[in-house]
Design a protein around this motif. Structure first.
Motif, PDB file in Angstrom:
ATOM      1  N   GLU A   1       6.153  10.504   9.273  1.00 50.42           N
ATOM      2  CA  GLU A   1       6.519  11.856   8.886  1.00 50.42           C
ATOM      3  C   GLU A   1       7.921  12.248   9.293  1.00 50.42           C
ATOM      4  N   VAL A   2       8.601  12.872   8.362  1.00 53.82           N
ATOM      5  CA  VAL A   2       9.923  13.405   8.637  1.00 53.82           C
ATOM      6  C   VAL A   2       9.874  14.932   8.649  1.00 53.82           C
ATOM      7  N   GLY A   3       8.815  15.477   8.069  1.00 55.35           N
ATOM      8  CA  GLY A   3       8.657  16.930   8.088  1.00 55.35           C
ATOM      9  C   GLY A   3       9.130  17.605   6.827  1.00 55.35           C
ATOM     10  N   GLU A   4       9.697  16.856   5.915  1.00 57.50           N
ATOM     11  CA  GLU A   4      10.124  17.381   4.625  1.00 57.50           C
ATOM     12  C   GLU A   4       9.575  16.454   3.539  1.00 57.50           C
ATOM     13  N   PRO A   5       9.360  16.987   2.328  1.00 61.40           N
ATOM     14  CA  PRO A   5       8.940  16.095   1.232  1.00 61.40           C
ATOM     15  C   PRO A   5      10.005  15.041   0.972  1.00 61.40           C
ATOM     16  N   LYS A   6       9.588  13.857   0.523  1.00 62.59           N
ATOM     17  CA  LYS A   6      10.533  12.789   0.191  1.00 62.59           C
ATOM     18  C   LYS A   6      11.491  13.272  -0.895  1.00 62.59           C
ATOM     19  N   PRO A   7      12.815  13.149  -0.682  1.00 61.26           N
ATOM     20  CA  PRO A   7      13.744  13.577  -1.726  1.00 61.26           C
ATOM     21  C   PRO A   7      13.681  12.691  -2.962  1.00 61.26           C
ATOM     22  N   ASN A   8      13.364  11.422  -2.790  1.00 57.48           N
ATOM     23  CA  ASN A   8      13.181  10.509  -3.922  1.00 57.48           C
ATOM     24  C   ASN A   8      12.348   9.318  -3.456  1.00 57.48           C
ATOM     25  N   PRO A   9      11.778   8.557  -4.409  1.00 56.55           N
ATOM     26  CA  PRO A   9      10.846   7.472  -4.022  1.00 56.55           C
ATOM     27  C   PRO A   9      11.479   6.393  -3.151  1.00 56.55           C
ATOM     28  N   ASP A  10      12.813   6.241  -3.214  1.00 58.78           N
ATOM     29  CA  ASP A  10      13.477   5.172  -2.443  1.00 58.78           C
ATOM     30  C   ASP A  10      13.729   5.555  -0.991  1.00 58.78           C
ATOM     31  N   SER A  11      13.521   6.812  -0.639  1.00 58.68           N
ATOM     32  CA  SER A  11      13.852   7.272   0.712  1.00 58.68           C
ATOM     33  C   SER A  11      12.895   6.681   1.741  1.00 58.68           C
ATOM     34  N   GLU A  12      13.423   6.473   2.937  1.00 66.83           N
ATOM     35  CA  GLU A  12      12.609   6.012   4.058  1.00 66.83           C
ATOM     36  C   GLU A  12      13.097   6.725   5.313  1.00 66.83           C
ATOM     37  N   PRO A  13      12.273   6.792   6.360  1.00 63.45           N
ATOM     38  CA  PRO A  13      12.752   7.425   7.593  1.00 63.45           C
ATOM     39  C   PRO A  13      13.886   6.595   8.211  1.00 63.45           C
ATOM     40  N   VAL A  14      15.008   7.252   8.519  1.00 61.74           N
ATOM     41  CA  VAL A  14      16.138   6.566   9.161  1.00 61.74           C
ATOM     42  C   VAL A  14      16.521   7.323  10.425  1.00 61.74           C
ATOM     43  N   GLN A  15      17.046   6.585  11.397  1.00 63.15           N
ATOM     44  CA  GLN A  15      17.458   7.192  12.665  1.00 63.15           C
ATOM     45  C   GLN A  15      18.949   7.517  12.612  1.00 63.15           C
ATOM     46  N   VAL A  16      19.264   8.778  12.885  1.00 62.55           N
ATOM     47  CA  VAL A  16      20.657   9.237  12.821  1.00 62.55           C
ATOM     48  C   VAL A  16      21.000   9.907  14.150  1.00 62.55           C
TER      49      VAL A  16
END
Length: 587
Positions: free
Chosen positions: A369-384
């Motif tokens: 979970e990132v807490g927001e809907p996926k912006p697009n199907p290719d998105s994945e959780p990334v550490q920034v």
């Protein structure tokens, strides 16, 4: 009275965290424990320790009954207030109730309660008129120091994101519009599995054809219209048959199989392919007596297959389930976790739980979970990492093969900062303050402060910020203005001068130059481009044109560029970054 159960260490930690929090604060709190972690025992222990009246709320009668039974096992007597259980008792010190029944009988809850516990609290919305909020508001009228505690395995809602604001590990989850303020204890699913408290899920990719729901339109919750789903499934009856045949083949060595269908029509079709004498179908329209009878037969293993549509995701406990087949699409990580959780309870002889997703949901069960809907199907959780405070944010984004973040959709750092010594203004109600570093932002034209990209007024000077849509609309009306959707930029360095060319999607070009020998122009460039360098993950102050040229691949391109016509050239006047409006962004 001593507890008949010895709490597991993490259950005791959750109880202790609750006591410590409410000794210091009246602000609402959330405990996050995975499905199967024994939330009802934590509730029972808190109820046992309570000295004054408390109310335990949940949304289904099964959970009312389950929580009440655990409390009664202490040798204590609690009341039940639930129309579904045909009991309406509100005079006990501890009352276990359904939210619907209490909401319909508010006049019977005018005593002073010290604590409200909400099980499955991710169902609480921020709406003041919701059943939960109306009950809390009534009880606060009798006791303005009322404590509110929520328990859930999935602390987020699709339209809202996270249901709480502050996390005890030092980060923030969003604005002040959340139904709960603090997450005071959280345990990851992997902890429970690795220590043998839950069954290991065996996540397997479907070996036969899958459904492809990706082309269907989604609503604002990320879900699909039943009509669209039925239409798609109607064209793929062979796929459904092949899936069910594989499920039956894999179920030969399994004890109990739960199949989650997309719609009622879909569930009936699935049921038609399964052996009649071993299968039950439960939908929202199933008569409650029939439903209870079928569930009982399934729990007693008289039935092997239980097909359902959105009704057995919470409050259902059949520990022998060791095969979950997901044939429905969902963008809801919490729903996905609840579905898989039905098969993770321990049971004698159960080695693992087979989980097959035939709907291509692509949910990471352990870091989901990132807490927001996926912006697009290719998105994945990334550490920034935040350049300001160093906090490791998790945002939706994309990474290359080496794990480097190519882009991300984070707006503001989620880190919490302890107030500086002597900074009394920052100690508002004892809360730490959120780091103010923004990865995407709108700059206030009046004071230069950075604001959220959706802000209408500056958070610092309160003056109105020009809306990018208004800016673009006004420019498009002018005969001597050019607006391009910027597809990319190219650079040329010549001594101290840097020339930037903005390339439009339709082949247009606009250019401007910055002379790095002049401090004013250098400052403007760094404010525009240096601050946003590398997705704002590594802002830089450039001192020369050559330095910029060498790192040009990490420079951001604006979404739009606005220029005005001079005598013999176009002069760039505005560059619109981080655009989120109704005009389409550049590709």
């Amino acid at each position: 009275m001593n507890a008949p159960f010895k709490l597991r260490p993490y259950q005791q930690e959750a109880v202790d965290a609750t006591l410590n929090h409410f000794r210091k604060s009246d602000e609402s709190a959330v405990i996050v424990l995975p499905t199967g972690a024994g939330k009802s025992l934590v509730i029972a222990e808190l109820a046992r320790l309570a000295k004054r009246k408390i109310l335990v709320l949940t949304h289904v009668k099964e959970l009312v009954e389950q929580n009440h039974a655990k409390y009664q096992s202490y040798g204590l007597t609690g009341g039940i207030f639930s129309a579904g259980l045909k009991r309406k008792e509100s005079r006990h010190q501890v009352t276990f109730a359904s939210v619907q029944s209490v909401s319909a009988n508010l006049d019977q809850f005018r005593d002073e309660y010290s604590l409200v516990i909400i099980d499955e609290c991710h169902r609480v919305s921020g709406e003041e008129t919701s059943q939960y909020q109306r009950i809390i508001e009534l009880l606060r009228q009798q006791n303005d120091a009322l404590k509110v505690l929520g328990l859930t395995a999935t602390p987020y809602r699709l339209a809202m994101g996270w249901i709480y604001r502050y996390h005890y590990r030092g980060f923030v989850r969003g604005g002040d519009d959340k139904p709960f303020q603090h997450c005071i204890y959280e345990l990851p699913l992997s902890y429970m599995i690795n220590r043998g408290y839950l069954t290991r899920p065996e996540l397997v990719n479907a070996a036969v054809a899958q459904y492809d729901f990706s082309a269907l339109p989604q609503d604002r919750f990320g879900e699909y219209a039943e009509k669209d789903v039925n239409e798609l499934l109607g064209k793929h009856k062979r796929v459904t048959r092949a899936i069910v045949e594989q499920v039956m083949e894999l179920a030969a060595e399994r004890q109990g199989v739960m199949i989650f269908a997309a719609t009622v029509d879909h569930a009936r079709e699935i049921t038609g392919y399964l052996p009649d004498h071993q299968t039950a179908l439960i939908t929202g329209a199933t008569d409650l007596k029939d439903r209870d009878f079928l569930i009982q037969r399934f729990k007693q293993r008289e039935l092997k297959y239980l097909v359902n549509v959105s009704v057995l995701t919470t409050g259902f406990d059949a520990p022998h389930v060791d095969f979950i087949a997901i044939l429905r699409p969902t963008q809801s990580v919490s729903l996905y976790q609840q579905i898989v959780g039905r098969g993770l309870r321990l049971n004698e002889g159960k080695q693992d739980c087979l989980v097959i997703d035939y709907a291509g949901n692509h949910v990471n069960l352990h870091h989901p979970e990132v807490g927001e809907p996926k912006p697009n199907p290719d998105s994945e959780p990334v550490q920034v990492f935040c350049p300001g405070c160093g906090f490791a944010n998790i945002f939706w984004g994309k990474a290359d093969g080496d794990g480097r973040v190519i882009e991300h959709y984070g707006r503001r750092c989620q880190g919490l900062l302890e107030p500086a010594i002597g900074d009394d203004s920052a100690k508002l109600q004892g809360r730490p303050q959120q780091c103010d570093y923004r990865f995407s932002f709108k700059e206030c034209p009046h004071c230069g402060a950075e604001n959220d990209i959706a802000a209408r007024n500056c958070h610092q000077c309160q003056k109105a910020i020009i809306d990018p849509d208004d800016q673009l609309r006004d420019a498009l009306k002018l005969k001597d203005a050019m607006v391009i959707r910027c597809a990319g930029i190219s650079l040329v360095a010549d001594g101290s001068k840097l020339r930037i060319t903005y390339h439009g999607e339709d082949g247009e070009e606009l250019s401007e130059s910055f002379d790095f020998s002049k401090p004013g122009q250098r400052t403007v460039f760094n404010k525009l481009f240096g601050r946003r360098f590398a997705n704002s993950q590594a802002p830089r102050v450039f001192s020369s044109a050559d330095e910029v040229f060498e790192l040009q691949t990490l420079l951001p391109a604006p979404d739009f560029v606005i220029a005005r016509k001079q005598k013999h050239y176009w002069q760039v006047q505005e560059r619109v970054f981080d655009y989120q409006g109704s005009f389409r962004k550049a590709y």
